[in-house]
Design a protein around this motif. Structure first.
Motif, PDB file in Angstrom:
ATOM      1  N   GLN A   2      -4.726   5.904 -11.089  1.00 13.84           N
ATOM      2  CA  GLN A   2      -3.416   6.316 -11.897  1.00 13.84           C
ATOM      3  C   GLN A   2      -3.444   7.797 -11.897  1.00 13.84           C
ATOM      4  OE1 GLN A   2      -0.837   4.521 -12.436  1.00 13.84           O
ATOM      5  NE2 GLN A   2      -1.726   2.555 -11.801  1.00 13.84           N
ATOM      6  N   LEU A  27      -8.112   4.369  -4.855  1.00 14.17           N
ATOM      7  CA  LEU A  27      -6.452   4.062  -5.499  1.00 14.17           C
ATOM      8  C   LEU A  27      -6.879   4.574  -6.910  1.00 14.17           C
ATOM      9  CD1 LEU A  27      -5.475   0.922  -4.270  1.00 14.17           C
ATOM     10  CD2 LEU A  27      -4.366   2.911  -3.904  1.00 14.17           C
ATOM     11  N   ASN A  83      -3.019  -5.634  -5.334  1.00 16.21           N
ATOM     12  CA  ASN A  83      -4.065  -6.230  -5.838  1.00 16.21           C
ATOM     13  C   ASN A  83      -3.912  -6.350  -7.261  1.00 16.21           C
ATOM     14  OD1 ASN A  83      -6.609  -5.896  -7.001  1.00 16.21           O
ATOM     15  ND2 ASN A  83      -7.485  -4.100  -5.742  1.00 16.21           N
ATOM     16  N   THR A 105      -0.014  -1.874  -4.446  1.00 15.79           N
ATOM     17  CA  THR A 105      -1.265  -2.270  -4.011  1.00 15.79           C
ATOM     18  C   THR A 105      -1.588  -3.585  -3.579  1.00 15.79           C
ATOM     19  OG1 THR A 105      -2.157  -2.613  -6.089  1.00 15.79           O
ATOM     20  CG2 THR A 105      -2.366  -0.248  -5.387  1.00 15.79           C
ATOM     21  N   GLU A 140       4.949   5.706  -7.344  1.00 13.02           N
ATOM     22  CA  GLU A 140       4.306   4.494  -7.373  1.00 13.02           C
ATOM     23  C   GLU A 140       3.772   3.951  -6.085  1.00 13.02           C
ATOM     24  OE1 GLU A 140       5.365   0.390  -9.553  1.00 13.02           O
ATOM     25  OE2 GLU A 140       6.748   1.293  -8.230  1.00 13.02           O
ATOM     26  N   ILE A 141       2.654   3.409  -6.070  1.00  9.94           N
ATOM     27  CA  ILE A 141       1.950   2.891  -4.959  1.00  9.94           C
ATOM     28  C   ILE A 141       1.690   1.387  -5.313  1.00  9.94           C
ATOM     29  CG2 ILE A 141       0.065   2.881  -3.176  1.00  9.94           C
ATOM     30  CD1 ILE A 141      -0.500   5.874  -4.247  1.00  9.94           C
ATOM     31  N   PRO A 192       2.615  -1.393   1.025  1.00  6.72           N
ATOM     32  CA  PRO A 192       1.606  -1.571   2.070  1.00  6.72           C
ATOM     33  C   PRO A 192       2.381  -1.523   3.466  1.00  6.72           C
ATOM     34  CG  PRO A 192       1.088  -2.993   0.337  1.00  6.72           C
ATOM     35  CD  PRO A 192       2.434  -2.336   0.102  1.00  6.72           C
ATOM     36  N   ILE A 233      -8.728   3.647   3.634  1.00 10.15           N
ATOM     37  CA  ILE A 233      -8.455   3.884   2.259  1.00 10.15           C
ATOM     38  C   ILE A 233      -9.781   3.879   1.491  1.00 10.15           C
ATOM     39  CG2 ILE A 233      -7.535   2.913   0.166  1.00 10.15           C
ATOM     40  CD1 ILE A 233      -5.243   1.979   1.642  1.00 10.15           C
ATOM     41  N   VAL A 279      -3.784   7.785  -3.786  1.00  9.03           N
ATOM     42  CA  VAL A 279      -4.518   7.172  -2.678  1.00  9.03           C
ATOM     43  C   VAL A 279      -5.172   8.193  -1.966  1.00  9.03           C
ATOM     44  CG1 VAL A 279      -2.532   6.782  -1.218  1.00  9.03           C
ATOM     45  CG2 VAL A 279      -4.339   5.305  -1.097  1.00  9.03           C
ATOM     46  N   THR A 303      -0.555  -1.211  -9.324  1.00  4.56           N
ATOM     47  CA  THR A 303       0.333  -0.106  -8.903  1.00  4.56           C
ATOM     48  C   THR A 303      -0.875   1.191  -9.119  1.00  4.56           C
ATOM     49  OG1 THR A 303       0.986   0.163 -11.037  1.00  4.56           O
ATOM     50  CG2 THR A 303       2.448  -0.817  -9.412  1.00  4.56           C
ATOM     51  N   ALA A 304      -0.709   2.087  -8.477  1.00  5.00           N
ATOM     52  CA  ALA A 304      -1.334   3.503  -8.717  1.00  5.00           C
ATOM     53  C   ALA A 304      -0.485   4.545  -8.275  1.00  5.00           C
ATOM     54  CB  ALA A 304      -2.480   3.439  -7.446  1.00  5.00           C
TER      55      ALA A 304
END
Length: 92
Positions: A43, A41, A22, A20, A17-18, A70, A38, A31, A27-28
């Motif tokens: 899925q 991003l 945002n 974000t 999981e990333i 982050p 960057i 990346v 999540t993403a």
């Protein structure tokens, strides 16, 4: 966005999981990064095909079972001030 000559490849990091920060994509899983910037991003890695079909890239799976967040940093605190100043919200 034109990223110029391919001096170094795009690195696509895969993670469990990333996070974000945002609201439109909180999540993403992937990346794409080039020279510290960057680019995208996603899925699913196939959502990055505009980049990956155009520029050389490498897939880095070293974080595939990790959560990426982050990178926040505290710009300037002396060790003896930590206990005192962290009781207040940071607004720097």
């Amino acid at each position: 966005m034109d990223i110029g000559a391919p001096s170094s490849p795009i690195v696509v990091f895969e993670a469990q999981e990333i996070v974000t920060l945002n609201h439109s994509m909180p999540t993403a899983r992937y990346v794409a990064v080039k020279d510290g910037n960057i680019l995208a991003l996603a899925q699913h890695i196939d959502q990055m095909q505009d980049w990956l079909a155009t520029y050389p890239y490498e897939l880095n799976r070293s974080f595939k079972d990790k959560v990426m967040v982050p990178g926040f940093y505290e710009p300037h605190t002396h060790i003896h001030m930590l206990g005192y100043f962290w009781q207040y919200p940071y607004v720097g």
